[in-house]
Design a protein around this motif. Structure first.
Motif, PDB file in Angstrom:
ATOM      1  N   TRP A   1       0.785  -1.294   0.304  1.00 30.68           N
ATOM      2  CA  TRP A   1      -0.212   0.292   0.095  1.00 30.68           C
ATOM      3  C   TRP A   1       1.085   1.217   0.413  1.00 30.68           C
ATOM      4  CZ3 TRP A   1      -5.326  -0.399  -0.366  1.00 30.68           C
ATOM      5  CH2 TRP A   1      -5.697  -1.377  -0.403  1.00 30.68           C
TER       6      TRP A   1
ATOM      7  N   ALA B   1      -4.409   9.069   1.340  1.00 25.32           N
ATOM      8  CA  ALA B   1      -5.134   8.505   0.210  1.00 25.32           C
ATOM      9  C   ALA B   1      -3.657   7.324  -0.069  1.00 25.32           C
ATOM     10  CB  ALA B   1      -4.956   9.476  -0.756  1.00 25.32           C
TER      11      ALA B   1
ATOM     12  N   VAL C   1      -2.512   3.382  -2.714  1.00 27.73           N
ATOM     13  CA  VAL C   1      -2.931   2.635  -3.425  1.00 27.73           C
ATOM     14  C   VAL C   1      -2.082   1.137  -3.231  1.00 27.73           C
ATOM     15  CG1 VAL C   1      -1.102   3.453  -5.101  1.00 27.73           C
ATOM     16  CG2 VAL C   1      -3.254   2.724  -6.690  1.00 27.73           C
ATOM     17  N   CYS C   2      -2.677   0.457  -4.072  1.00 27.34           N
ATOM     18  CA  CYS C   2      -1.923  -0.551  -3.820  1.00 27.34           C
ATOM     19  C   CYS C   2      -1.468  -0.951  -5.103  1.00 27.34           C
ATOM     20  CB  CYS C   2      -2.785  -1.739  -3.378  1.00 27.34           C
ATOM     21  SG  CYS C   2      -2.236  -3.344  -2.834  1.00 27.34           S
TER      22      CYS C   2
ATOM     23  N   THR D   1      -2.455   6.998 -10.283  1.00 30.60           N
ATOM     24  CA  THR D   1      -3.554   7.737  -9.586  1.00 30.60           C
ATOM     25  C   THR D   1      -3.594   6.825  -8.002  1.00 30.60           C
ATOM     26  OG1 THR D   1      -5.303   7.899  -9.974  1.00 30.60           O
ATOM     27  CG2 THR D   1      -4.241   9.560 -11.164  1.00 30.60           C
ATOM     28  N   PHE D   2      -3.426   7.757  -7.011  1.00 33.33           N
ATOM     29  CA  PHE D   2      -4.532   7.101  -5.735  1.00 33.33           C
ATOM     30  C   PHE D   2      -5.310   6.831  -6.302  1.00 33.33           C
ATOM     31  CE2 PHE D   2       0.348   9.192  -4.360  1.00 33.33           C
ATOM     32  CZ  PHE D   2       0.154   7.869  -3.492  1.00 33.33           C
ATOM     33  N   TRP D   3      -6.038   5.833  -5.404  1.00 31.83           N
ATOM     34  CA  TRP D   3      -7.163   5.364  -5.470  1.00 31.83           C
ATOM     35  C   TRP D   3      -8.122   6.700  -5.082  1.00 31.83           C
ATOM     36  CZ3 TRP D   3      -7.243  -0.185  -3.784  1.00 31.83           C
ATOM     37  CH2 TRP D   3      -6.551  -0.756  -4.183  1.00 31.83           C
ATOM     38  N   ALA D   4      -9.580   7.139  -5.525  1.00 32.37           N
ATOM     39  CA  ALA D   4     -10.229   7.833  -5.316  1.00 32.37           C
ATOM     40  C   ALA D   4     -10.961   8.228  -3.732  1.00 32.37           C
ATOM     41  CB  ALA D   4     -11.375   8.015  -6.352  1.00 32.37           C
TER      42      ALA D   4
ATOM     43  N   THR E   1      -9.567   8.426  -0.957  1.00 33.40           N
ATOM     44  CA  THR E   1      -9.605   7.438   0.091  1.00 33.40           C
ATOM     45  C   THR E   1      -9.023   8.481   0.734  1.00 33.40           C
ATOM     46  OG1 THR E   1      -7.383   7.188  -1.545  1.00 33.40           O
ATOM     47  CG2 THR E   1      -9.557   5.110  -0.698  1.00 33.40           C
TER      48      THR E   1
ATOM     49  N   SER F   1      -6.658  12.035  -2.988  1.00 31.12           N
ATOM     50  CA  SER F   1      -7.142  10.900  -3.169  1.00 31.12           C
ATOM     51  C   SER F   1      -7.212  12.307  -4.909  1.00 31.12           C
ATOM     52  CB  SER F   1      -8.807  10.844  -3.443  1.00 31.12           C
ATOM     53  OG  SER F   1      -8.414  10.279  -1.999  1.00 31.12           O
TER      54      SER F   1
ATOM     55  N   CYS G   1      -3.932  -6.698  -1.054  1.00 34.22           N
ATOM     56  CA  CYS G   1      -4.654  -5.565  -2.598  1.00 34.22           C
ATOM     57  C   CYS G   1      -6.305  -6.122  -2.119  1.00 34.22           C
ATOM     58  CB  CYS G   1      -3.760  -5.698  -3.321  1.00 34.22           C
ATOM     59  SG  CYS G   1      -2.949  -4.688  -3.926  1.00 34.22           S
TER      60      CYS G   1
END
Length: 155
Positions: free
Chosen positions: A93, A103, A105-106, A130-133, A135, A139, A155
């Protein structure tokens, strides 16, 4: 719970201490292409380079890092490779803020994002991830030059 935390064991003398570690080096040669990395043996490490395709400063970690400043890589990584061992907690992560907050992302085990960019739309041959929305802080921001911490999980 959205993820589990894993910290690798480091052998110290006769005892065992549960501690993460980071190593920094300037890397002139590395496994640069996704194809080379896909066939490489796992070494249990998260690799990050300052520039695409294994260029510039290179940091590796076993275990989590609450602050990529410890290696001088905070908000500087443009090439990220999860070369962890297969098993539980083999994904990573990536977080926008220090202390594994904000924010995220994995990146799955064996995955290489070796040419990250913040440009939208990305130029040919680059990756804009991108970093997940929704989060947290950061984000939707590109991960290129924006990761501040990480932890191992699923994940």
């Amino acid at each position: 719970m959205r993820k589990a935390i894993f910290v690798a064991a480091a052998v110290i003398g006769i005892g065992v201490a549960m501690t993460p570690w980071a190593r920094a080096e300037n890397s002139s040669v590395g496994l640069r292409s996704g194809e080379e990395r896909a066939v490489a043996a796992a070494d249990g490490l998260l690799h990050v380079w300052e520039h695409p395709f294994g260029g510039g400063k290179h940091c590796t970690w076993v275990g989590k890092s609450n602050n990529w400043d410890e290696c001088g890589m905070r908000n500087k990584g443009s090439d990220i490779w999860n070369n962890g061992y297969a098993g539980n907690n083999d994904d990573v992560w990536l977080h926008y803020n220090t202390s594994n907050t904000g924010a995220y992302v994995c990146i799955g085990r064996g995955t290489s994002w070796n040419n990250l960019t913040s440009i939208n739309p990305p130029p040919p041959g680059t990756q804009r991830i991108t970093f997940w929305a929704n989060t947290g802080s950061g984000s939707g921001q590109p991960i290129a030059d924006n990761v501040a911490s990480h932890e191992w999980g699923n994940c």
